[in-house]
Design an enzyme around this catalytic site. Structure first.
Site, PDB file in Angstrom:
ATOM      1  CG  HIS A 141      67.675  48.002  57.951  1.00 22.00           C
ATOM      2  ND1 HIS A 141      66.720  48.147  58.941  1.00 22.00           N
ATOM      3  CD2 HIS A 141      67.279  48.820  56.938  1.00 22.00           C
ATOM      4  CE1 HIS A 141      65.804  49.019  58.546  1.00 22.00           C
ATOM      5  NE2 HIS A 141      66.106  49.431  57.340  1.00 22.00           N
ATOM      6  CE  LYS A 159      59.594  58.266  59.272  1.00 22.19           C
ATOM      7  NZ  LYS A 159      60.301  57.646  58.141  1.00 22.19           N
ATOM      8  NE  ARG A 208      61.976  47.373  51.064  1.00 19.80           N
ATOM      9  CZ  ARG A 208      61.318  48.173  51.853  1.00 19.80           C
ATOM     10  NH1 ARG A 208      61.029  47.810  53.079  1.00 19.80           N
ATOM     11  NH2 ARG A 208      60.915  49.360  51.422  1.00 19.80           N
ATOM     12  CB  SER A 211      61.497  49.977  60.010  1.00 18.17           C
ATOM     13  OG  SER A 211      62.828  49.618  59.796  1.00 18.17           O
TER      14      SER A 211
HETATM   15  O1  PNS Z   1      65.116  54.480  55.710  1.00 24.94           O
HETATM   16  P1  PNS Z   1      64.527  55.585  54.891  1.00 24.94           P
HETATM   17  O2  PNS Z   1      63.542  56.372  55.719  1.00 24.94           O
HETATM   18  O3  PNS Z   1      63.962  55.105  53.589  1.00 24.94           O
HETATM   19  O4  PNS Z   1      65.760  56.576  54.532  1.00 24.94           O
HETATM   20  C1  PNS Z   1      65.523  57.760  53.816  1.00 24.94           C
HETATM   21  C2  PNS Z   1      66.787  58.650  53.823  1.00 24.94           C
HETATM   22  C3  PNS Z   1      67.275  58.876  55.239  1.00 24.94           C
HETATM   23  C4  PNS Z   1      67.891  57.977  53.038  1.00 24.94           C
HETATM   24  C5  PNS Z   1      66.413  59.997  53.131  1.00 24.94           C
HETATM   25  O5  PNS Z   1      65.217  60.467  53.661  1.00 24.94           O
HETATM   26  C6  PNS Z   1      67.476  61.073  53.283  1.00 24.94           C
HETATM   27  O6  PNS Z   1      68.542  60.950  52.729  1.00 24.94           O
HETATM   28  N1  PNS Z   1      67.154  62.118  54.078  1.00 24.94           N
HETATM   29  C7  PNS Z   1      68.070  63.203  54.350  1.00 24.94           C
HETATM   30  C8  PNS Z   1      67.624  64.493  53.702  1.00 24.94           C
HETATM   31  C9  PNS Z   1      68.030  64.527  52.249  1.00 24.94           C
HETATM   32  O7  PNS Z   1      69.195  64.504  51.905  1.00 24.94           O
HETATM   33  N2  PNS Z   1      67.016  64.594  51.388  1.00 24.94           N
HETATM   34  C10 PNS Z   1      67.187  64.620  49.956  1.00 24.94           C
HETATM   35  C11 PNS Z   1      67.272  63.229  49.391  1.00 24.94           C
HETATM   36  S1  PNS Z   1      67.287  63.276  47.648  1.00 24.94           S
END
Ligand code: PNS
Length: 165
Positions: A17, A41, A92, A130
């Protein structure tokens, strides 16, 4: 002033990150690191702890151009609220691509002016996540090359009991 929102769970922040944040600072004037407040979660660290660790880890980077925040709900609403120009995400490996591609297109459908910029972290971090860091740490494995030293200590403290990985 070009601003990117770098969203994620950051549970906890890893060197991968941090690599993306420093690369993002080369493209954008400001990077807003936005920690997802995820009600469903079960995270190992609270949102406050996760933000604190990112602040500490970015202290020696161009920290006046980095903002650490949290967001709840739809990412695009947060991006709109902050008037950001782009969403920054790390990719990645090919395995990340499908999910990231879907999210990027969905986000653009929801907010047509927003594009997602993907950056590749250093190849040392191409298998780092993570989730794996939490799992390795929970079984007493060495995660010192994957996270900053103080994050490693916090993982050890958390893993005193068997955490939910
Ligand atoms: O680190 P992560 O868990 O891969 O991040 C995922 C994240 C936070 C980017 C994604 O889950 C997100 O944007 N969640 C917010 C809800 C949302 O907007 N969902 C629609 C995404 S298309």
């Amino acid at each position: 002033m070009r601003t990117a929102v770098y969203p994620g769970s950051f549970d906890p922040v890893t060197n991968g990150h941090l690599d993306i944040i420093s690369r993002g600072l080369k493209l954008f004037d400001r990077v807003i690191v936005a920690v997802l407040v995820n009600r469903e979660k079960n995270t190992m660290f609270t949102v406050g702890e996760r933000m604190e660790m990112i602040s500490e880890a970015t202290r020696n980077m161009l920290s006046e151009r980095i903002e650490i925040t949290s967001f709840d709900g739809l990412l695009v609403n947060y991006v709109r609220e902050r008037g950001a120009d782009a969403i920054l995400r790390g990719i990645r490996a090919i395995s990340d691509f499908e999910y990231e591609f879907q999210m990027a297109l969905m986000n653009r459908k929801l907010l047509k002016q927003v594009d997602t910029v993907f950056m590749m972290p250093d190849e040392r971090y191409s298998y780092l996540s993570s989730k794996l860091v939490r799992e390795v740490a929970s079984f007493g494995g060495d995660v010192s090359v994957f996270v900053p030293g103080f994050v490693e200590k916090r993982l050890k403290t958390k893993c005193g009991g068997r955490p939910d990985v």
